[in-house]
Design an enzyme around this catalytic site. Sequence first.
Site, mmCIF file in Angstrom:
data_model
loop_
_atom_site.group_PDB
_atom_site.id
_atom_site.type_symbol
_atom_site.label_atom_id
_atom_site.label_comp_id
_atom_site.label_asym_id
_atom_site.label_seq_id
_atom_site.Cartn_x
_atom_site.Cartn_y
_atom_site.Cartn_z
ATOM 1 N N HIS A 34 0.813 -1.159 -0.091
ATOM 2 C CA HIS A 34 -0.108 -0.044 -0.188
ATOM 3 C C HIS A 34 0.814 1.147 0.039
ATOM 4 C CE1 HIS A 34 1.056 0.159 4.125
ATOM 5 N NE2 HIS A 34 0.577 -1.170 4.554
ATOM 6 N N GLU A 35 0.471 2.430 0.373
ATOM 7 C CA GLU A 35 1.052 3.683 0.145
ATOM 8 C C GLU A 35 2.266 3.554 1.072
ATOM 9 O OE1 GLU A 35 1.343 6.108 -1.899
ATOM 10 O OE2 GLU A 35 -0.090 4.780 -3.127
ATOM 11 N N HIS A 37 3.939 1.392 2.025
ATOM 12 C CA HIS A 37 5.067 0.366 1.456
ATOM 13 C C HIS A 37 5.886 1.253 0.265
ATOM 14 C CE1 HIS A 37 2.946 -3.056 2.880
ATOM 15 N NE2 HIS A 37 3.981 -3.127 3.463
ATOM 16 N N GLN A 61 6.249 -15.903 11.983
ATOM 17 C CA GLN A 61 5.838 -14.813 12.737
ATOM 18 C C GLN A 61 4.358 -14.518 13.246
ATOM 19 O OE1 GLN A 61 7.636 -12.051 9.874
ATOM 20 N NE2 GLN A 61 5.930 -10.454 10.835
ATOM 21 N N GLN A 148 7.766 3.025 10.755
ATOM 22 C CA GLN A 148 7.755 3.257 12.333
ATOM 23 C C GLN A 148 6.670 2.487 12.773
ATOM 24 O OE1 GLN A 148 7.445 7.576 13.002
ATOM 25 N NE2 GLN A 148 6.246 7.043 14.608
ATOM 26 N N GLN A 153 9.512 -3.513 16.760
ATOM 27 C CA GLN A 153 9.994 -4.608 15.533
ATOM 28 C C GLN A 153 11.257 -3.748 15.024
ATOM 29 O OE1 GLN A 153 8.366 -6.566 12.012
ATOM 30 N NE2 GLN A 153 8.865 -4.903 11.055
ATOM 31 N N SER A 185 -2.077 -0.047 7.224
ATOM 32 C CA SER A 185 -1.664 -1.332 7.411
ATOM 33 C C SER A 185 -2.132 -2.476 6.408
ATOM 34 C CB SER A 185 -2.089 -1.727 9.064
ATOM 35 O OG SER A 185 -2.063 -2.921 8.961
ATOM 36 N N SER A 186 -1.650 -3.473 6.263
ATOM 37 C CA SER A 186 -2.253 -4.504 5.255
ATOM 38 C C SER A 186 -3.495 -5.009 5.852
ATOM 39 C CB SER A 186 -1.119 -5.546 4.942
ATOM 40 O OG SER A 186 0.013 -5.095 4.459
#
Length: 279
Positions: A34-35, A37, A61, A148, A153, A185-186
């Site tokens: 998405h934007e 990324h 994960q 961020q 992570q 977020s995906s």
Amino acid sequence: MRIVEAARELSDLSYAVKQGGQKVALVPTMGALHEGHRSLIHMAQQHGEFVIVSIFVNRLQFNNEEDFETYPVTLEDDIAICRSSGVSALYMPSSKSMYPESFATSVEVSGLTARFEGASRPGHFSGVTTVVTKLLTASAPDIAIFGQKDFQQFAVLRKLVDDLDIPTEMMMAPTIREEDGLALSSRNVRLSAESRQLAVLISQGLFHSLSLFQSGIRDRQELIEAARQTCIGEIEIDYIAIVDPQTLESVSEAHVGDVLLFAGTIDGIRLIDNIIFCA
Ligand code: PAF
């Protein structure tokens, strides 16, 4: 854009590019681009001439099988986004090549992984650190870019790279938000219309707390309470904390650079967000 499936081929490519004097920048992803990324890719292009994007939905994960099964997969669109963004190489290993049946290694970072996402999602971080170690080893990038939004992570991966003397510079790109403030977020595509409306309360709470900080309030409890009050009764809150950005230890008084972390669940979908206190 070159599409690479084998780790060895990626290593050879990266080595050749670096021999030719170009800097390699890696953007590790799990796809469903998405934007947010796109902004990571853009940052990578500002710091390296040869940008590799990896797409691998890393089963290790996911501490929850259903979360893994329902994780959005949009490969055709992802390839198109990488092409149109001018990505140099796309690394898309298969699960079998990443984790053959004989695979027996796990990379663990202690301490920083004990709280927050680590406490709520047992095994999550060892999955992340194992796969990222493999991605960094295969692509040997000069720079690696992470968002961020997954602040913990980033702190964990920075520690991993530091402890293992991996010669990669770790960079964090700011969170990209929808117009109303929701962090991209995906997982957002899984929110129903009603949950999507509630999700905006998370960033509203965080920004409310930020505005109190900017008006001079430093007390941890007061700043946390501001974020909590915005979400209470609507979102199942897992944690809200104010931490030091390096150690992730809670602070009693917030300072510029400290981070307000949030995690919660709406309709079974876990959402995280954070803001960095600034003047
Ligand atoms: O942030 C993500 O998308 C993933 O955790 C990562 C870093 C690509 C590892 O699978």
